[in-house]
Design a protein around this motif. Sequence first.
Motif, PDB file in Angstrom:
ATOM      1  N   THR A 174       0.815  -1.218   0.000  1.00  0.00           N
ATOM      2  CA  THR A 174       0.000   0.000   0.000  1.00  0.00           C
ATOM      3  C   THR A 174       0.845   1.264   0.000  1.00  0.00           C
ATOM      4  OG1 THR A 174      -1.665  -1.237   1.235  1.00  0.00           O
ATOM      5  CG2 THR A 174      -1.909   1.149   1.162  1.00  0.00           C
ATOM      6  N   ASP A 175       1.875   1.300   0.846  1.00  0.00           N
ATOM      7  CA  ASP A 175       2.721   2.498   0.938  1.00  0.00           C
ATOM      8  C   ASP A 175       3.435   2.770  -0.384  1.00  0.00           C
ATOM      9  OD1 ASP A 175       1.949   2.897   3.535  1.00  0.00           O
ATOM     10  OD2 ASP A 175       3.690   1.863   4.405  1.00  0.00           O
ATOM     11  N   ALA A 176       3.931   1.694  -1.015  1.00  0.00           N
ATOM     12  CA  ALA A 176       4.628   1.863  -2.301  1.00  0.00           C
ATOM     13  C   ALA A 176       3.658   2.376  -3.364  1.00  0.00           C
ATOM     14  CB  ALA A 176       5.235   0.534  -2.738  1.00  0.00           C
ATOM     15  N   ALA A 177       2.436   1.821  -3.390  1.00  0.00           N
ATOM     16  CA  ALA A 177       1.437   2.254  -4.370  1.00  0.00           C
ATOM     17  C   ALA A 177       1.143   3.739  -4.217  1.00  0.00           C
ATOM     18  CB  ALA A 177       0.156   1.441  -4.209  1.00  0.00           C
ATOM     19  N   ARG A 178       0.979   4.191  -2.966  1.00  0.00           N
ATOM     20  CA  ARG A 178       0.681   5.610  -2.730  1.00  0.00           C
ATOM     21  C   ARG A 178       1.867   6.504  -3.098  1.00  0.00           C
ATOM     22  NH1 ARG A 178      -2.660   5.110   3.025  1.00  0.00           N
ATOM     23  NH2 ARG A 178      -4.563   4.228   2.108  1.00  0.00           N
ATOM     24  N   ASN A 179       3.071   5.999  -2.875  1.00  0.00           N
ATOM     25  CA  ASN A 179       4.259   6.783  -3.217  1.00  0.00           C
ATOM     26  C   ASN A 179       4.371   6.975  -4.726  1.00  0.00           C
ATOM     27  OD1 ASN A 179       6.823   8.077  -2.656  1.00  0.00           O
ATOM     28  ND2 ASN A 179       7.789   6.229  -3.465  1.00  0.00           N
ATOM     29  N   TYR A 180       4.132   5.897  -5.498  1.00  0.00           N
ATOM     30  CA  TYR A 180       4.187   6.011  -6.954  1.00  0.00           C
ATOM     31  C   TYR A 180       3.088   6.947  -7.469  1.00  0.00           C
ATOM     32  CZ  TYR A 180       7.519   2.127  -7.122  1.00  0.00           C
ATOM     33  OH  TYR A 180       8.622   1.336  -6.964  1.00  0.00           O
ATOM     34  N   LEU A 185       1.228  12.159  -9.675  1.00  0.00           N
ATOM     35  CA  LEU A 185       0.428  13.378  -9.538  1.00  0.00           C
ATOM     36  C   LEU A 185       1.315  14.626  -9.530  1.00  0.00           C
ATOM     37  CD1 LEU A 185      -2.116  12.065  -6.888  1.00  0.00           C
ATOM     38  CD2 LEU A 185      -2.718  12.907  -9.167  1.00  0.00           C
ATOM     39  N   ALA A 186       2.512  14.509  -8.944  1.00  0.00           N
ATOM     40  CA  ALA A 186       3.434  15.654  -8.900  1.00  0.00           C
ATOM     41  C   ALA A 186       3.964  15.985 -10.290  1.00  0.00           C
ATOM     42  CB  ALA A 186       4.580  15.355  -7.952  1.00  0.00           C
ATOM     43  N   TYR A 187       4.334  14.955 -11.066  1.00  0.00           N
ATOM     44  CA  TYR A 187       4.937  15.182 -12.374  1.00  0.00           C
ATOM     45  C   TYR A 187       3.898  15.422 -13.473  1.00  0.00           C
ATOM     46  CZ  TYR A 187       9.223  13.274 -10.261  1.00  0.00           C
ATOM     47  OH  TYR A 187      10.316  13.043  -9.459  1.00  0.00           O
ATOM     48  N   HIS A 188       2.673  14.847 -13.311  1.00  0.00           N
ATOM     49  CA  HIS A 188       1.692  14.851 -14.404  1.00  0.00           C
ATOM     50  C   HIS A 188       0.312  15.264 -13.885  1.00  0.00           C
ATOM     51  CE1 HIS A 188       4.763  12.673 -16.682  1.00  0.00           C
ATOM     52  NE2 HIS A 188       4.875  11.857 -15.641  1.00  0.00           N
TER      53      HIS A 188
END
Length: 496
Positions: A174-180, A185-188
């Motif tokens: 879950t944590d990895a999914a949210r990080n990606y 969202l930051a880049y695109h």
Amino acid sequence: MKKTYCAVIMAFFSTYFFSISAVELYKAGQEHQAKEDWYSAIELYQEALNVNPSYGDVWFALAKCSYATEQYDLVLTYLNAADKYMPNNTDILNLRGFAFIGLGKIEEARVQFLQVLAENPNDIQSRFGLGELDVFFGKFSGAERYYIDALTRQAQNRKALLALALVSDELNKTDAARNYLKQALAYHSGNADVHYYAGYIAARDSEMKKAEGYLRTAILLDGDYDKAYSLLATILYQQGRFQEAIDICDYQISVNRDNSLAWYLQGLSYRQMNEPIKAYNSLSTGLKIAPRDEVMRAALEMIIDESIALEDRRRISLSKYHVQKGEEYYKHFYAEQSRFEYLVALHLYPENIEARLAYANILLHEGYNESYLAQLEFIKSMGAATQKIDDKIEAWQSKLQTTIPKNWGVDTLYLDKNRWNIQMFYADTVELIHAQAQEICARRLVSYMRSIPEITLTASATTGFSDAFRRARTNKQDFFILLKFEETEREIHIIA
């Protein structure tokens, strides 16, 4: 004068079209393709090929547009043409691999991607292709490796970030999914796909308000994003906002009347609002569009079961469908499945003589002579017996006069029998393709189990194993069943 005038007009338009170069037509097609206006782009590319049939970039662009419209055979045709003028092009190999995936030709696709990687180890698209093949076979860890390799080569690659978010979510990271997702969202932030998948993952985590926000943003960025509308409607349905869900379904249907899932969700929403006739109309329309959607069919039969009188003729066509399925099963010697189908047909419409005779014949072949006779006698009580049925009734009544129950004066129907009381539980979770599918499928299983008289089966939602265990003991059940349910766009798995 008229003939001369028409000739001048035709000459003018011919001169106009041929005066536009293939390059200009190609550039105009690229503009439409960038806006995902695939069909306008295809038209311009075909005009360009009329001017210059050897234009490799145009053939490749046609292949890409055909891939976007899921015409995978055409993709291969156009790529073969492009290959003549652009030999050894890795983009052609990669797109051919993705087209093979679309056609279900998995090994051919793998050969294409591996060929690209052998010549160009840093190629990102081929890694995506191999990752997609691993996802196809449920090898999410292998897919994760390919996507991470792609991301190390392009740290801001949108497709890699979204793919890793989805795969990580599938692997319960879950944590990895949210990080990606956060990185995507930051880049695109201006990309509708990013917000859609952020909403999808939030919905899977039951964060409905957050999911709704992401999806509304995706729709603001792309007003034609049908998948975002579908998921938003499902989320509103899960929150009990049924009229809002209906409004979105109405919009989707106005855009595309063949959107079967919009009809499905609209029907379920009407059911929740206690409008069974509207629910029936929506679901029956959806079923005409997607006759192989068994969840839709089960939902419609649930509405019929709950709200429509037994003698109502709207039950007939649904009953006939199960008779046809029963006949197919019986032809292939699947007697158990055939019997289930005939029983569902009779449950939907008890006056279906064809289903009752077919069911009676199965009972006879399995040695249930008294039950066979009972079915024939029921047909006679309905006033539907033929001379042939009357003769069979008379013959079997005579045969069964000498049975042990008759000699002893015992009616076997009233004998005490061992019965198993079983409670079946399904998880009370959010379903993102067919809303409420867990309950609908569980109820379908209950209806099938009616063919086994020794079992009394009920179904209800649960929060987990301990809750199911406690409730089954409290209700004095002999056993309980816990269902695990998985749905993709291709199939449904139900594990008991």
